[in-house]
Design a protein around this motif. Sequence first.
Motif, PDB file in Angstrom:
ATOM      1  N   ILE A  78      60.022  70.547  19.249  1.00 23.85           N
ATOM      2  CA  ILE A  78      59.194  69.356  19.088  1.00 23.85           C
ATOM      3  C   ILE A  78      57.718  69.734  18.923  1.00 23.85           C
ATOM      4  O   ILE A  78      56.963  69.066  18.207  1.00 23.85           O
ATOM      5  N   VAL A  79      57.310  70.845  19.546  1.00 29.40           N
ATOM      6  CA  VAL A  79      55.920  71.301  19.435  1.00 29.40           C
ATOM      7  C   VAL A  79      55.685  71.954  18.076  1.00 29.40           C
ATOM      8  O   VAL A  79      54.662  71.711  17.432  1.00 29.40           O
ATOM      9  N   LYS A  80      56.632  72.761  17.627  1.00 32.00           N
ATOM     10  CA  LYS A  80      56.489  73.383  16.302  1.00 32.00           C
ATOM     11  C   LYS A  80      56.380  72.317  15.216  1.00 32.00           C
ATOM     12  O   LYS A  80      55.518  72.397  14.328  1.00 32.00           O
ATOM     13  N   ARG A  81      57.278  71.322  15.278  1.00 32.59           N
ATOM     14  CA  ARG A  81      57.244  70.265  14.263  1.00 32.59           C
ATOM     15  C   ARG A  81      55.936  69.488  14.318  1.00 32.59           C
ATOM     16  O   ARG A  81      55.355  69.140  13.287  1.00 32.59           O
ATOM     17  N   GLY A  82      55.471  69.210  15.532  1.00 37.14           N
ATOM     18  CA  GLY A  82      54.227  68.463  15.677  1.00 37.14           C
ATOM     19  C   GLY A  82      53.033  69.212  15.116  1.00 37.14           C
ATOM     20  O   GLY A  82      52.179  68.630  14.432  1.00 37.14           O
ATOM     21  N   LEU A  83      52.941  70.514  15.390  1.00 45.60           N
ATOM     22  CA  LEU A  83      51.846  71.327  14.860  1.00 45.60           C
ATOM     23  C   LEU A  83      51.902  71.390  13.338  1.00 45.60           C
ATOM     24  O   LEU A  83      50.887  71.201  12.657  1.00 45.60           O
ATOM     25  N   GLU A  84      53.081  71.640  12.796  1.00 36.21           N
ATOM     26  CA  GLU A  84      53.223  71.716  11.338  1.00 36.21           C
ATOM     27  C   GLU A  84      52.832  70.410  10.675  1.00 36.21           C
ATOM     28  O   GLU A  84      52.107  70.387   9.673  1.00 36.21           O
ATOM     29  N   GLY A  85      53.303  69.307  11.228  1.00 33.50           N
ATOM     30  CA  GLY A  85      53.038  68.009  10.635  1.00 33.50           C
ATOM     31  C   GLY A  85      51.575  67.636  10.617  1.00 33.50           C
ATOM     32  O   GLY A  85      51.132  66.842   9.770  1.00 33.50           O
ATOM     33  N   ALA A  86      50.788  68.189  11.549  1.00 35.89           N
ATOM     34  CA  ALA A  86      49.359  67.887  11.626  1.00 35.89           C
ATOM     35  C   ALA A  86      48.495  68.901  10.886  1.00 35.89           C
ATOM     36  O   ALA A  86      47.273  68.819  10.939  1.00 35.89           O
ATOM     37  N   GLY A  87      49.135  69.884  10.214  1.00 32.61           N
ATOM     38  CA  GLY A  87      48.368  70.843   9.423  1.00 32.61           C
ATOM     39  C   GLY A  87      48.103  72.171  10.099  1.00 32.61           C
ATOM     40  O   GLY A  87      47.322  72.988   9.587  1.00 32.61           O
ATOM     41  N   PHE A  88      48.736  72.433  11.248  1.00 36.70           N
ATOM     42  CA  PHE A  88      48.579  73.715  11.943  1.00 36.70           C
ATOM     43  C   PHE A  88      49.673  74.688  11.487  1.00 36.70           C
ATOM     44  O   PHE A  88      50.827  74.302  11.335  1.00 36.70           O
ATOM     45  N   GLN A  89      49.299  75.936  11.322  1.00 36.41           N
ATOM     46  CA  GLN A  89      50.263  77.003  11.056  1.00 36.41           C
ATOM     47  C   GLN A  89      50.499  77.750  12.356  1.00 36.41           C
ATOM     48  O   GLN A  89      49.573  78.308  12.938  1.00 36.41           O
ATOM     49  N   TRP A  90      51.745  77.774  12.843  1.00 39.02           N
ATOM     50  CA  TRP A  90      52.027  78.394  14.131  1.00 39.02           C
ATOM     51  C   TRP A  90      52.752  79.727  13.947  1.00 39.02           C
ATOM     52  O   TRP A  90      53.363  79.994  12.904  1.00 39.02           O
ATOM     53  N   HIS A  91      52.692  80.560  14.990  1.00 43.08           N
ATOM     54  CA  HIS A  91      53.492  81.775  15.031  1.00 43.08           C
ATOM     55  C   HIS A  91      53.778  82.123  16.493  1.00 43.08           C
ATOM     56  O   HIS A  91      53.052  81.714  17.404  1.00 43.08           O
ATOM     57  N   LYS A  92      54.854  82.858  16.696  1.00 39.65           N
ATOM     58  CA  LYS A  92      55.277  83.223  18.040  1.00 39.65           C
ATOM     59  C   LYS A  92      54.611  84.523  18.488  1.00 39.65           C
ATOM     60  O   LYS A  92      54.410  85.433  17.690  1.00 39.65           O
ATOM     61  N   VAL A  93      54.288  84.572  19.776  1.00 42.26           N
ATOM     62  CA  VAL A  93      53.777  85.801  20.389  1.00 42.26           C
ATOM     63  C   VAL A  93      54.448  85.946  21.749  1.00 42.26           C
ATOM     64  O   VAL A  93      55.151  85.040  22.215  1.00 42.26           O
ATOM     65  N   ALA A  94      54.233  87.073  22.382  1.00 41.21           N
ATOM     66  CA  ALA A  94      54.848  87.325  23.690  1.00 41.21           C
ATOM     67  C   ALA A  94      54.316  86.354  24.732  1.00 41.21           C
ATOM     68  O   ALA A  94      53.106  86.122  24.838  1.00 41.21           O
ATOM     69  N   GLY A  95      55.221  85.779  25.512  1.00 41.43           N
ATOM     70  CA  GLY A  95      54.826  84.844  26.557  1.00 41.43           C
ATOM     71  C   GLY A  95      54.396  85.552  27.831  1.00 41.43           C
ATOM     72  O   GLY A  95      54.282  86.781  27.884  1.00 41.43           O
ATOM     73  N   PHE A  96      54.181  84.766  28.883  1.00 38.00           N
ATOM     74  CA  PHE A  96      53.736  85.318  30.169  1.00 38.00           C
ATOM     75  C   PHE A  96      54.896  85.316  31.154  1.00 38.00           C
ATOM     76  O   PHE A  96      55.664  84.350  31.222  1.00 38.00           O
ATOM     77  N   GLY A  97      54.976  86.373  31.934  1.00 36.15           N
ATOM     78  CA  GLY A  97      55.987  86.442  32.984  1.00 36.15           C
ATOM     79  C   GLY A  97      57.383  86.404  32.410  1.00 36.15           C
ATOM     80  O   GLY A  97      57.731  87.159  31.492  1.00 36.15           O
ATOM     81  N   HIS A  98      58.201  85.482  32.938  1.00 38.70           N
ATOM     82  CA  HIS A  98      59.592  85.409  32.500  1.00 38.70           C
ATOM     83  C   HIS A  98      59.755  84.693  31.163  1.00 38.70           C
ATOM     84  O   HIS A  98      60.853  84.661  30.613  1.00 38.70           O
ATOM     85  N   LYS A  99      58.664  84.126  30.639  1.00 37.53           N
ATOM     86  CA  LYS A  99      58.749  83.427  29.354  1.00 37.53           C
ATOM     87  C   LYS A  99      58.607  84.444  28.222  1.00 37.53           C
ATOM     88  O   LYS A  99      57.559  85.069  28.056  1.00 37.53           O
TER      89      LYS A  99
END
Length: 667
Positions: free
Chosen positions: A220-241
Amino acid sequence: MSSNPEEQHYASIHWQEDGQPVSGTFDDVYFSRANGLEETRHVFLSHNDLARRWRGMRPGSSFTIGETGFGTGLNFLAAWQLWQETAPPGCQLNFISVEKYPLRLADLQRALALWPELAGLTKQLIAQYPLAPLPGIHRLKLGSGNDNNINLTLIVDEATSGFRSLLLDAPERDGLVDAWFLDGFAPAKNPDMWQPELFNAMAALSRPCATAATFTCAAIVKRGLEGAGFQWHKVAGFGHKREMLCAELEQKPDTAPRSTPWHLPATHQEVRSIAIVGAGLAGCSAARALAERGLRVRIFDRHGQPGAEASGNPQGILYAKISAGPGAQGAFNLAALQFAQRHYLNLGWGKTFQGEPCGVLQLAESDKARKNLPTLKAWAQHYDARGLVRYVDAEEASALAGTRLAFPGLLFPAAGWLVPPEACAALVNHPNIEFHGGTGITAIERSGETGGWALTSGNGVFESDAVVLCGANENRRFPVTDPLPLRPIRGQVTQAVIDNGLDMVVCGEGYMAPSLGGQCTFGATFKLKDPQTDERATEHQENAETIRALLPEIAGQLTGPLQGRASLRCTTPDYLPIVGPVPEFEHLPDTYAALRKNRKTLVAERSSYHEGLYTLCGLGSRGIAYAPLSAELLAAWICREPLPVSADIARALHPARFAIRELGRNR
């Protein structure tokens, strides 16, 4: 101001054995159990690349962060700490955060006690936190020394509507956010926040190439960012994420105006030097707000000292009249009161200038006030606003004031009184401010040589990039602001000798302050269509009769001759101040002629404004409460900063509002 008794307002907190706060509403943690501070640094600070960006800032520039979910304030404090370590001196950090369920002060203190390395910053935040974090926008001023330009704009609202409330419908003006902290509770537990409308509001508030970071990789966050004109990418999370998201705004969406932009100048002038005409509370507050942003300010007044006219009373009262219904006036009064209480404490209330936050009793002396009191009592109880205002019966009011009182009312425990001329002098005591006393400005006009303004006085001509007219009723002397519907109302205050005065300010149909130097001040008369300022014995008697009805025991202790002073309040037809850029009034009827036929018509065109000309006036009898937040709004207009009030309130205080209303009435 209306409230539903069933609605939740404050955060419901459950505390774990290790001291971690958990939301009872969303059954989710406020920060990582592993290490919340390190999570913030990894997710939001590092992946918005803030250290590098801040080290490269030019002196005097600003940076704005937007955040979903203020929570415990941990993200804000971590960003502030990094700002101290990396940003050049003289830069300004604006931090905008929304929070639907604010923490009570005690819960905020308990949560932040987990982070002793932030203790110094936490102490400042706790001191500035709203006494009542009511729905709406709260502006907090933080920092000290060279690091005194930290503006926290805390919006108590649902995220999407909170961010939308800031939008002036001007793409070049609204796009201020450089980096986003997409926080809040997990999408699976709080799906209502993570909707397309939120991301669209973010895009509208973003500068080109604004960045964003969030702990989640939910679809839901990826779709929301894309729809508003943001280009997203994945990076390493914190801790167990394992993973998280970073994003950058690649394409701001095209947006059509939602309403007629009568409030928006077509152009914006960069300002380095500014001239302020008038050194009452309005002018001195404006000067201070602009000087703290690094502008070179000169303030001109025909009198030798600041605060010589309507701001010259021996004692003035800090209070606001709460409205029982919704609307701009009630909302502005509440926001202005809370901001002013913090503002004067920061300025040195009772130290740099005389006065004290001794409390103000606002008694329901009239039938109308008694009729409204139950509604206000219920409202204050619903929001648990006791730090700001609470109901008191006549017995408790008498004990608090130290004299017999016959009426119930409202207690404002953090309000009080001050000496206005001394407060004015404290405001202009700043290295970026020059005070030119005995220098009345007789004319202002555009300067062909500099592109700024030329101000003419008996002492010569002064040049400045921009001008703010703060001369109250005297603003009508200048053709550019003559169309403003300013109304002078005569008021006379009275002083008398008293041995044992009040323990706090008492207001009703009149008011009286605690004694100062063996004298107490009370009043004030209210004389329409009387522009004279001579002192009158009849009005001293009128004030004495008003106090006799309100404070019979105190009135019997007054001795010596009654003396005082009269001045002219500057009021407006809607009793709200006038703050903002000054339009070329003669062009408004042509630009917005269609409003005569239908006031709801959307006219997309902007009218012409006097470039670099602003005003702050019309404070009426509440200048002590209204001036600080009005000055903060003025600075936001001039310096293109995030608003300290909603866009609706900014329009409700705008200099063009009366002319637009007249067009809507086909006048």
